[in-house]
Design a protein around this motif. Structure first.
Motif, mmCIF file in Angstrom:
data_model
loop_
_atom_site.group_PDB
_atom_site.id
_atom_site.type_symbol
_atom_site.label_atom_id
_atom_site.label_comp_id
_atom_site.label_asym_id
_atom_site.label_seq_id
_atom_site.Cartn_x
_atom_site.Cartn_y
_atom_site.Cartn_z
ATOM 1 N N VAL A 1 34.219 35.980 40.997
ATOM 2 C CA VAL A 1 33.517 37.265 41.086
ATOM 3 C C VAL A 1 32.199 37.189 40.331
ATOM 4 O O VAL A 1 31.157 37.648 40.823
ATOM 5 C CB VAL A 1 34.394 38.402 40.507
ATOM 6 N N ALA A 2 32.243 36.587 39.137
ATOM 7 C CA ALA A 2 31.031 36.473 38.343
ATOM 8 C C ALA A 2 29.987 35.631 39.064
ATOM 9 O O ALA A 2 28.789 35.860 38.930
ATOM 10 C CB ALA A 2 31.353 35.861 36.979
ATOM 11 N N THR A 3 30.446 34.660 39.818
ATOM 12 C CA THR A 3 29.508 33.812 40.541
ATOM 13 C C THR A 3 28.861 34.566 41.698
ATOM 14 O O THR A 3 27.825 34.172 42.204
ATOM 15 C CB THR A 3 30.240 32.579 41.100
ATOM 16 N N GLY A 4 29.498 35.653 42.115
ATOM 17 C CA GLY A 4 28.905 36.420 43.203
ATOM 18 C C GLY A 4 29.610 36.218 44.532
ATOM 19 O O GLY A 4 29.083 36.558 45.584
ATOM 20 N N VAL A 5 30.824 35.666 44.476
ATOM 21 C CA VAL A 5 31.559 35.449 45.715
ATOM 22 C C VAL A 5 32.096 36.791 46.235
ATOM 23 O O VAL A 5 32.605 37.590 45.472
ATOM 24 C CB VAL A 5 32.746 34.484 45.466
ATOM 25 N N HIS B 1 40.384 31.546 47.533
ATOM 26 C CA HIS B 1 40.974 31.501 46.202
ATOM 27 C C HIS B 1 42.385 32.059 46.150
ATOM 28 O O HIS B 1 43.254 31.512 45.496
ATOM 29 C CB HIS B 1 40.088 32.268 45.204
ATOM 30 N N GLU C 1 38.244 35.695 38.389
ATOM 31 C CA GLU C 1 37.193 36.348 37.610
ATOM 32 C C GLU C 1 35.899 35.559 37.703
ATOM 33 O O GLU C 1 34.809 36.108 37.883
ATOM 34 C CB GLU C 1 37.618 36.397 36.138
ATOM 35 N N ALA C 2 36.061 34.242 37.555
ATOM 36 C CA ALA C 2 34.881 33.378 37.596
ATOM 37 C C ALA C 2 34.194 33.464 38.951
ATOM 38 O O ALA C 2 32.966 33.497 39.044
ATOM 39 C CB ALA C 2 35.271 31.928 37.302
ATOM 40 N N PRO D 1 41.898 33.648 35.694
ATOM 41 C CA PRO D 1 40.503 33.434 35.279
ATOM 42 C C PRO D 1 39.604 32.928 36.399
ATOM 43 O O PRO D 1 38.443 33.328 36.479
ATOM 44 C CB PRO D 1 40.616 32.385 34.168
ATOM 45 N N PHE D 2 40.146 32.073 37.284
ATOM 46 C CA PHE D 2 39.229 31.517 38.270
ATOM 47 C C PHE D 2 38.803 32.552 39.302
ATOM 48 O O PHE D 2 37.751 32.421 39.924
ATOM 49 C CB PHE D 2 39.814 30.266 38.940
#
Lengths: 293, 277, 320
Positions: A190-194, A203, A187-188, A184-185
């Motif tokens: 990616v969602a943040t734009g990293v 990560h 995914e998170a 999940p982290f």
């Protein structure tokens, strides 16, 4: 000599480093003993020049093939060289080669494995095929070929051993990347734009260090064995550099009347390999949450 | 009130792996022609059982999964065909909070780095300014400055979710998608987090896409509600209307079994007829 | 099922192709070639004659020409001829293969019998010194390289019993006693590594099985401890043994190289070593192919055996 290894991972426990170390001491006594032995071997290797009673290369025509005595604790060889000193420096040779090999193979193998796992596609496929090919050749044969091509020398030995070791690191790294990608982290992030580069560095990599280190420890023993086999066949570090495998091979012809030339290097080699194997086993057991004790 | 987010006929099909060459190709219609919009400052709730396609829809919006077809417009800008730098800019404005609070935080990163990462990645702050902004964000969600150097696993679920919220707010987003954001938390903690979210919405004028299988939670949080079943939208409208006077049989069955305290059995007899309709 | 076998064979073939190309190309870069090595022994051979020999062997052609020549030969069933003796490489190999396979087979059988036996005993006598000793022995066996074991045995034999193995080979058909005198130590050394691993795995899978429900049933029927173990011994150790053999395969195959050379046994291992040492490219290529094929075949057989022993794997569709 080499065998495939499944690395099991576990999320970090709540406790800090000290508590982890205390737990390790309690549950893995054998691991602790092997760490002590390894520390001793490393100590000997590092301080070889100070510890060796004689110069390992110094020939002494007067004292050829002397059995172990008060003067020469492990006897001398056919050139009058002190066996104990040669064993001490042999430790240095073996450890240096093993460390260099493991580190280089680790860096390259992990890098390729990470790119392979993260990017996938044709690159991944090609890398996997090559890794399989390398692994399908028995280690000795592989080493024979490479070492024979390149000639006996220390850098060439490291190169040959490194090729042998690469597929393992590649495989574990790739497996870890594939597993972590789904966390999940990630995914998170990616969602943040990293971006992908930062995801890999910040990560993915930090979360796979555990299995990689365990692999390195487990393989270390195999590298020492392989290097000794190469030296035994005359393709490792060239004489007069002392190496345990080389000492074994030259000792063969004197087996009937100078057994100490074989026994002592054999014991040294076995103890070192044993210690690393035990440590690797302990580490793996320690990090495996499913093991029934 | 203008529409901040508009989703139009979203479709996502997954092909299933065949075990042998003789089996026909099959696909899973995870999301099948879903359209909705979210206005500024308002909350749209998406409710449905697991497998209804709610989470997939969320991921389509943020383009974490590629859509088979359809379009998403955020503040007028096309999301699904945006270029790399446009997408990065868009990501600052749309954020997401996940179901697994501790899982969504990198176990090897300190809280300060986790919350600060969006700031660094989007260059909204650098150096010392990052740390002070991170502390500001943490305090905004009810955490303290001392938590900055701790690791995620040292916190409870509720606290971890607060940290995740802080991270989501780091880039001053306009839309926050909450994907089962409270489902993994204890009931008492759920209320705290929900109230925090509402407070933040008022304070910052945020829009929420609130996804959950829990009817009560959705009712509490949403201005409008959309009900999904097997990848399709079966009912949509203002929350009170959907909950008070549902028109679709599935919604009715869902509410009925929830009232009975066991909404999972909505799958039984009540729905026998719905599957064909 | 057949699809799976097909996939494995294809990927094995790709493997083999890659390895062959590598070996072929690599050997060309070895400093010094077979002609110069041969010349070391002969005197009065002029430069022109050396060059002539090289031409004859095609050593002066570019690498890819040599490779395609060779590939073309393969399709005709001709894998090249030894530079040294001129005999077809395949024939030389064929002579040696049975010997290596024999040693390997003996070692494997010994390893399984000893390994399972020790593992069972250790499991049964769990907690006693026998168990501890077996576990320590297992780790030692896994650590000490096979040739070191062989050397230590040799040292003990020659210094304590004043005996060393014969160096002239006679096959098992001609003179079994001498065969085992010569091949016994290599077989033991090869077996020891795998024995240790099998003993460990047998022991732990026994321990797991001992507490299972089906075992309680045996006990309930009045069976003693040995009955319990007997019932499960073969069934449960089947898979672990296969796993181990697969894992150790590379090391065991490689072990034949050193051990055969040490004990003057004319098998593929010593052939490989001699071929590399004398830069006899065709032989080297053929030997490497042999090892790769062995490895690939055995791994496929093991995978199939998995499916056979455990039908669950078969019906679930074997996929990777």
């Amino acid at each position: 000599m080499t065998s495939t290894v499944t690395i099991v991972t576990t999320p970090p426990r709540g406790d800090g480093r000290m508590a982890s170390i205390r737990r390790f001491v309690k549950t893995e006594p054998i691991g602790v003993v092997s760490i002590v032995v390894i520390a001793f071997v490393v100590f000997v290797a590092v301080f070889a020049p100070l510890l060796a009673p004689y110069d390992p290369l110094a020939q002494n025509r007067a004292d050829i093939l002397v059995p172990p005595s008060a003067q020469y604790w492990m006897g001398t060889d056919w050139l009058g060289r002190d066996v104990l000193s040669r064993i001490i420096f042999g430790a240095q040779t073996s450890l240096v080669i093993a460390v260099a090999t493991t580190v280089i193979a680790g860096v390259i193998g992990v890098t390729v494995g990470v790119i392979s796992g993260y990017a996938g596609g044709f690159f991944d496929l090609a890398v996997q095929r090559i890794a399989d090919a390398i692994e399908s050749v028995p280690p000795i044969v592989l080493l024979l070929l490479i070492a024979a091509i390149m000639g006996p020398s220390i850098p060439n030995t490291v190169f040959a051993l490194m090729i042998m070791l690469l597929p393992s690191f590649n495989r574990v790294a790739r497996g870890e990347v594939l597993r972590i990608k789904r966390e999940p982290f990630v995914e998170a992030a990616v969602a943040t734009g990293v971006g992908p580069a930062r995801i890999v560095v910040r990560h993915v990599l930090p979360n796979m260090m555990g299995p990689i280190l365990t692999l390195a420890t487990l393989r270390f023993a195999g590298v020492i064995i392989a290097e000794s086999a190469l030296s035994f066949l005359g393709l490792g570090p060239p004489p007069p550099t002392p190496s345990w495998g080389g000492m074994l091979s030259s000792g063969v012809q004197y087996i009937d009347f100078a057994p100490w030339l074989i026994v002592f290097p054999a014991i040294a080699l076995s103890v070192a390999v044993l210690a690393f194997n035990l440590l690797g086993d302990s580490l793996r057991d320690f990090l495996d949450p499913k093991l029934v004790r | 009130m203008s529409a901040l987010l508009v989703a139009d006929h979203l479709v996502k099909h997954y092909p299933l792996r065949r075990r042998s060459l003789r089996e026909p190709r099959r696909t899973v219609h995870a999301v099948n022609d879903v359209s909705f919009s979210v206005d500024r400052g308002r909350t749209l709730g998406i409710v449905g059982e697991s497998g209804s396609g709610k989470s997939t829809t969320a991921r389509l919006i943020l383009r974490m999964v590629d859509a088979t077809s359809g379009s998403v417009r955020f503040d007028g800008q096309d999301v699904l065909s945006a270029g790399r730098s446009e997408m990065k800019a868009l990501r600052q404005r749309m954020q997401m909070i996940f179901q697994d609070p501790r899982g969504s935080l990198n176990p090897r990163m300190r809280v300060g780095d986790v919350v600060g990462e969006p700031l660094v990645v989007h260059r909204r702050a650098s150096g010392v300014a990052v740390r002070s902004r991170v502390i500001e964000l943490l305090e905004m969600v009810g955490m303290s400055a001392g938590d900055v150097d701790k690791f995620a696993h040292q916190f409870s679920g509720g606290q971890a979710q607060r940290i995740a919220i802080a991270r989501a707010l780091a880039t001053d987003p306009e839309l926050v998608i909450c994907d089962e954001a409270v489902s993994a938390l204890d009931v008492s903690v759920q209320a705290q987090i929900l109230n925090l979210l509402r407070r933040l919405q008022t304070e910052f004028g945020l829009s929420y896409l609130f996804i959950s299988h829990d009817l009560n939670v959705v009712r509490y949080m949403s201005d409008d509600t959309m009900v999904m079943y097997l990848g399709e939208v079966v009912e949509t409208g203002p929350t009170e209307q959907v909950f008070g006077a549902p028109t679709h049989p599935y919604t009715q069955a869902l509410l009925a079994s929830a009232a009975r305290g066991d909404w999972r059995s909505a799958r039984t007899a009540d729905l026998a007829g719905v599957a064909e309709s | 099922m057949t699809l799976y076998i097909l996939k494995r064979v294809v990927s094995g073939a790709v493997c083999l192709a890659l390895v062959t190309v590598f070996v072929f190309v690599a050997m060309r870069f070895v400093p010094g070639d077979v002609v110069s090595v041969q010349l070391q022994n002969a005197t009065g051979v002029s430069e022109e004659q050396a060059e002539l020999l090289r031409e004859q062997f095609g050593l002066n052609d570019p690498v890819y020409v040599q490779f395609f020549d060779w590939v073309g030969g393969v399709f005709r069933g001709d894998l090249g001829a030894s530079f040294w003796s001129g005999e077809p490489a395949v024939d030389i190999l064929a002579e040696r293969v049975p010997i290596t396979l024999q040693i390997g087979a003996f070692a494997l059988v010994l390893a399984i019998v000893a390994g399972v036996g020790l593992g069972v005993i250790a499991a049964r006598l769990r907690g006693t010194w026998v168990d501890g000793a077996t576990r320590v022995g297992a780790v030692v066996g896994l650590s000490v390289p096979h040739y070191v074991i062989a050397l230590l045995i040799l040292v003990t034999l020659s210094n304590v019993f004043r005996w060393s193995p014969p160096l002239i080979f006679s096959s098992i058909g001609e003179d079994p006693v001498q065969y085992f005198q010569q091949a016994g130590i290599p077989i033991i050394a090869l077996a020891l590594m795998t024995t240790a691993g099998i003993a460990r795995m047998t022991r732990s899978s026994m321990l797991e099985a001992i507490s299972a429900d089906s075992v309680r049933a045996v006990r309930a029927r009045g069976g003693g401890e040995w009955d319990v173990i007997g019932v499960h011994a073969l069934r449960n150790s089947g898979i672990p043994i296969l796993t181990l053999v697969g894992l150790e395969l590379g090391a065991v195959l490689g072990g034949t190289v050193i051990l055969e050379t040490l004990f003057a046994i004319p098998g593929v291992g010593s052939l490989t070593y001699e071929a590399v040492a004398s830069r006899d490219y065709p032989l080297v290529v053929v030997c490497t192919i042999f090892y790769c094929v062995m490895y690939l075949v055995v791994t496929i057989v093991i995978d199939l055996a998995y499916a056979w022993i455990d039908p669950r794997i078969r019906t679930a569709g074997v996929g990777r």
